[in-house]
Design a protein around this motif. Structure first.
Motif, PDB file in Angstrom:
ATOM      1  N   PRO A 192      -0.909  -0.133  -4.192  1.00 35.21           N
ATOM      2  CA  PRO A 192      -1.333   0.593  -2.990  1.00 35.21           C
ATOM      3  C   PRO A 192      -2.345  -0.196  -2.166  1.00 35.21           C
ATOM      4  O   PRO A 192      -2.297  -0.163  -0.932  1.00 35.21           O
ATOM      5  N   GLU A 193      -3.217  -0.947  -2.834  1.00 35.11           N
ATOM      6  CA  GLU A 193      -4.212  -1.748  -2.114  1.00 35.11           C
ATOM      7  C   GLU A 193      -3.529  -2.887  -1.357  1.00 35.11           C
ATOM      8  O   GLU A 193      -3.892  -3.196  -0.214  1.00 35.11           O
ATOM      9  N   ASP A 194      -2.536  -3.526  -1.989  1.00 38.66           N
ATOM     10  CA  ASP A 194      -1.781  -4.593  -1.325  1.00 38.66           C
ATOM     11  C   ASP A 194      -1.107  -4.069  -0.062  1.00 38.66           C
ATOM     12  O   ASP A 194      -1.113  -4.717   0.985  1.00 38.66           O
ATOM     13  N   LEU A 195      -0.526  -2.890  -0.169  1.00 38.69           N
ATOM     14  CA  LEU A 195       0.214  -2.319   0.958  1.00 38.69           C
ATOM     15  C   LEU A 195      -0.729  -1.884   2.070  1.00 38.69           C
ATOM     16  O   LEU A 195      -0.425  -2.058   3.254  1.00 38.69           O
ATOM     17  N   THR A 196      -1.852  -1.329   1.741  1.00 35.43           N
ATOM     18  CA  THR A 196      -2.844  -0.969   2.755  1.00 35.43           C
ATOM     19  C   THR A 196      -3.279  -2.200   3.532  1.00 35.43           C
ATOM     20  O   THR A 196      -3.386  -2.181   4.765  1.00 35.43           O
ATOM     21  N   ALA A 197      -3.502  -3.309   2.822  1.00 39.90           N
ATOM     22  CA  ALA A 197      -3.912  -4.556   3.474  1.00 39.90           C
ATOM     23  C   ALA A 197      -2.802  -5.112   4.351  1.00 39.90           C
ATOM     24  O   ALA A 197      -3.047  -5.612   5.461  1.00 39.90           O
ATOM     25  N   ALA A 198      -1.544  -5.031   3.886  1.00 42.19           N
ATOM     26  CA  ALA A 198      -0.420  -5.569   4.645  1.00 42.19           C
ATOM     27  C   ALA A 198      -0.187  -4.794   5.939  1.00 42.19           C
ATOM     28  O   ALA A 198       0.187  -5.365   6.966  1.00 42.19           O
ATOM     29  N   LEU A 199      -0.406  -3.489   5.900  1.00 41.67           N
ATOM     30  CA  LEU A 199      -0.173  -2.654   7.077  1.00 41.67           C
ATOM     31  C   LEU A 199      -1.232  -2.831   8.157  1.00 41.67           C
ATOM     32  O   LEU A 199      -0.994  -2.508   9.321  1.00 41.67           O
ATOM     33  N   LYS A 200      -2.408  -3.290   7.791  1.00 39.42           N
ATOM     34  CA  LYS A 200      -3.510  -3.515   8.725  1.00 39.42           C
ATOM     35  C   LYS A 200      -3.773  -2.270   9.559  1.00 39.42           C
ATOM     36  O   LYS A 200      -4.002  -1.195   9.042  1.00 39.42           O
ATOM     37  N   ASP A 201      -3.726  -2.390  10.885  1.00 42.69           N
ATOM     38  CA  ASP A 201      -4.082  -1.274  11.766  1.00 42.69           C
ATOM     39  C   ASP A 201      -3.099  -0.112  11.693  1.00 42.69           C
ATOM     40  O   ASP A 201      -3.394   0.990  12.142  1.00 42.69           O
ATOM     41  N   LYS A 202      -1.899  -0.373  11.153  1.00 42.22           N
ATOM     42  CA  LYS A 202      -0.905   0.690  11.077  1.00 42.22           C
ATOM     43  C   LYS A 202      -1.265   1.725  10.016  1.00 42.22           C
ATOM     44  O   LYS A 202      -0.793   2.855  10.063  1.00 42.22           O
ATOM     45  N   ALA A 203      -2.113   1.323   9.068  1.00 42.61           N
ATOM     46  CA  ALA A 203      -2.524   2.242   8.010  1.00 42.61           C
ATOM     47  C   ALA A 203      -3.760   3.018   8.454  1.00 42.61           C
ATOM     48  O   ALA A 203      -4.879   2.514   8.398  1.00 42.61           O
ATOM     49  N   LYS A 204      -3.562   4.231   8.916  1.00 45.13           N
ATOM     50  CA  LYS A 204      -4.688   5.072   9.331  1.00 45.13           C
ATOM     51  C   LYS A 204      -5.453   5.610   8.124  1.00 45.13           C
ATOM     52  O   LYS A 204      -6.609   5.993   8.218  1.00 45.13           O
ATOM     53  N   LYS A 205      -4.753   5.646   6.987  1.00 39.62           N
ATOM     54  CA  LYS A 205      -5.371   6.055   5.729  1.00 39.62           C
ATOM     55  C   LYS A 205      -4.977   5.038   4.659  1.00 39.62           C
ATOM     56  O   LYS A 205      -4.015   4.297   4.808  1.00 39.62           O
ATOM     57  N   LYS A 206      -5.712   5.018   3.576  1.00 40.50           N
ATOM     58  CA  LYS A 206      -5.379   4.147   2.466  1.00 40.50           C
ATOM     59  C   LYS A 206      -4.131   4.651   1.750  1.00 40.50           C
ATOM     60  O   LYS A 206      -3.952   5.855   1.562  1.00 40.50           O
ATOM     61  N   VAL A 207      -3.276   3.716   1.351  1.00 42.10           N
ATOM     62  CA  VAL A 207      -2.120   4.084   0.543  1.00 42.10           C
ATOM     63  C   VAL A 207      -2.608   4.436  -0.859  1.00 42.10           C
ATOM     64  O   VAL A 207      -3.370   3.680  -1.471  1.00 42.10           O
ATOM     65  N   THR A 208      -2.181   5.588  -1.349  1.00 45.48           N
ATOM     66  CA  THR A 208      -2.614   6.020  -2.681  1.00 45.48           C
ATOM     67  C   THR A 208      -1.484   6.028  -3.705  1.00 45.48           C
ATOM     68  O   THR A 208      -1.732   5.957  -4.903  1.00 45.48           O
ATOM     69  N   ARG A 209      -0.232   6.120  -3.220  1.00 43.22           N
ATOM     70  CA  ARG A 209       0.893   6.141  -4.146  1.00 43.22           C
ATOM     71  C   ARG A 209       2.107   5.511  -3.474  1.00 43.22           C
ATOM     72  O   ARG A 209       2.317   5.647  -2.267  1.00 43.22           O
ATOM     73  N   VAL A 210       2.913   4.810  -4.270  1.00 36.00           N
ATOM     74  CA  VAL A 210       4.123   4.149  -3.773  1.00 36.00           C
ATOM     75  C   VAL A 210       5.318   4.626  -4.589  1.00 36.00           C
ATOM     76  O   VAL A 210       5.312   4.524  -5.824  1.00 36.00           O
ATOM     77  N   ARG A 211       6.311   5.138  -3.891  1.00 34.87           N
ATOM     78  CA  ARG A 211       7.559   5.517  -4.555  1.00 34.87           C
ATOM     79  C   ARG A 211       8.630   4.505  -4.174  1.00 34.87           C
ATOM     80  O   ARG A 211       8.903   4.299  -2.992  1.00 34.87           O
TER      81      ARG A 211
END
Length: 338
Positions: free
Chosen positions: A14-33
């Motif tokens: 989830p941390e990797d994905l939050t970083a990859a999304l940059k400004d597109k992530a308004k919230k932190k990713v907490t779970r990945v399905r």
């Protein structure tokens, strides 16, 4: 360069994905399905859907993990194709998207020696349909997408795709095995004899100011269409490179358009593409007659590949058109490169 992998690539956290999304992530990713959508050709990897909570966002993850190389032309061609796709998403896609060309938004391209991962947006939200054969409305929309893509890069092909400088997966330089498989006793022995002359003619034309960046595998499976049939997005850029736009058009009509449509309305489809191309690139010197000549030779070139590999798609139309083109232009081609 993509390498063979002994172990699977680790999942993105989830941390990797939050970083990859940059400004597109308004919230932190907490779970990945994660859900497997398909495997890549010949088992070279997989395409996955990642659903990110709490963003309610779906991304596409393409993982390339090729088997150990056997030194074959086929293996090397596939490896190079993924290098090209990585280059495309790193350097070309961001620029193309700013011009309104509908392709996936790249978020991460990681080829750091552990295989290759491309993380991108999911076109299915805007373009949910992927029919196996296109009707007239869908075909016109797809040809409009090609015209926009080709028009944007006409005369200005990016240099980043140097590992695959000439576009399409069927180009003769990488398909001598299929050329060898065209039997002397077959109906295509004359086409086999003129293959090098045909290839040289197309390459010469592509080096002029009408050369462009082609998709290289523009078939129905790589095209997403909007619910109303008027919007198109494209994916899978493994074989993009410099060529004539007519190569994409010929391949698309031969592989992905309803047979009755291409048989009855070939000229309408070609004129639609050409008009849209001229409007996009403002090159008025590229006449329809010149484009049509390139289209016929491009179709002949693709039929050359199928004659050795195997025919599929609109077989009867492609074969009949190719035979007429050989009868009308074969001697001219051979004489030019005698």
């Amino acid at each position: 360069r993509v390498r063979a992998m002994a172990a699977p690539m680790p999942d993105l956290s989830p941390e990797d994905l939050t970083a990859a999304l940059k400004d597109k992530a308004k919230k932190k990713v907490t779970r990945v399905r994660k859900r497997r959508l398909q495997t890549l050709w010949a088992g070279y990897g997989a395409v996955n859907e990642l659903e990110l909570d709490p963003l309610k966002l779906k991304l596409i993850e393409k993982i390339v993990q090729p088997p150990d190389g056997d030194g074959s032309v086929s293996h090397e061609r596939k490896i190079k194709s993924y290098d090209v796709e990585a280059d495309f998403y790193r350097h070309v896609a961001p620029r193309a998207r700013t011009k309104g060309i509908k392709i996936p938004e790249p978020f991460l391209v990681d080829g750091s020696g552990k295989g290759l991962r491309i993380l991108m947006g999911d076109l299915r939200e805007e373009f949910p349909s992927c029919p196996s054969s296109h009707n007239e409305k869908q075909a016109l929309a797809s040809l409009s997408w090609l015209a926009k893509f080709h028009g944007h890069f006409m005369g200005a092909v990016p240099e980043c795709c140097s590992s695959w400088p000439a576009g399409t997966y069927w180009r003769l330089e990488t398909r001598w095995e299929e050329w060898e498989d065209i039997r002397a006793s077959s109906n295509w022995s004359e086409l086999k004899a003129m293959a090098s002359a045909l290839d040289a003619t197309l390459a010469s034309a592509a080096s002029s100011d009408v050369g462009t960046l082609v998709h290289g595998d523009f078939k129905a499976a790589n095209i997403q269409i909007s619910s109303d049939g008027e919007g198109v997005g494209a994916l899978d850029f493994q074989y993009c490179g410099r060529a004539l736009g007519a190569k994409d058009v010929a391949y698309y009509l031969a592989s992905s358009v309803e047979n009755s449509l291409v048989s009855l309305k070939e000229e309408k489809l070609l004129r639609h593409y050409h008009a849209a191309l001229i409007k996009e690139c403002n090159v008025t010197t590229y006449s329809f007659e010149a484009f049509f000549s390139h289209f016929e030779l491009s179709l002949l070139d693709y039929v050359r590949f199928m004659a050795g590999w195997g025919f599929w798609g609109n077989v009867q139309w492609a074969q009949e058109r190719a035979k007429r083109i050989i009868a009308a232009r074969g001697a001219e081609l051979m004489a030019a490169y005698a």
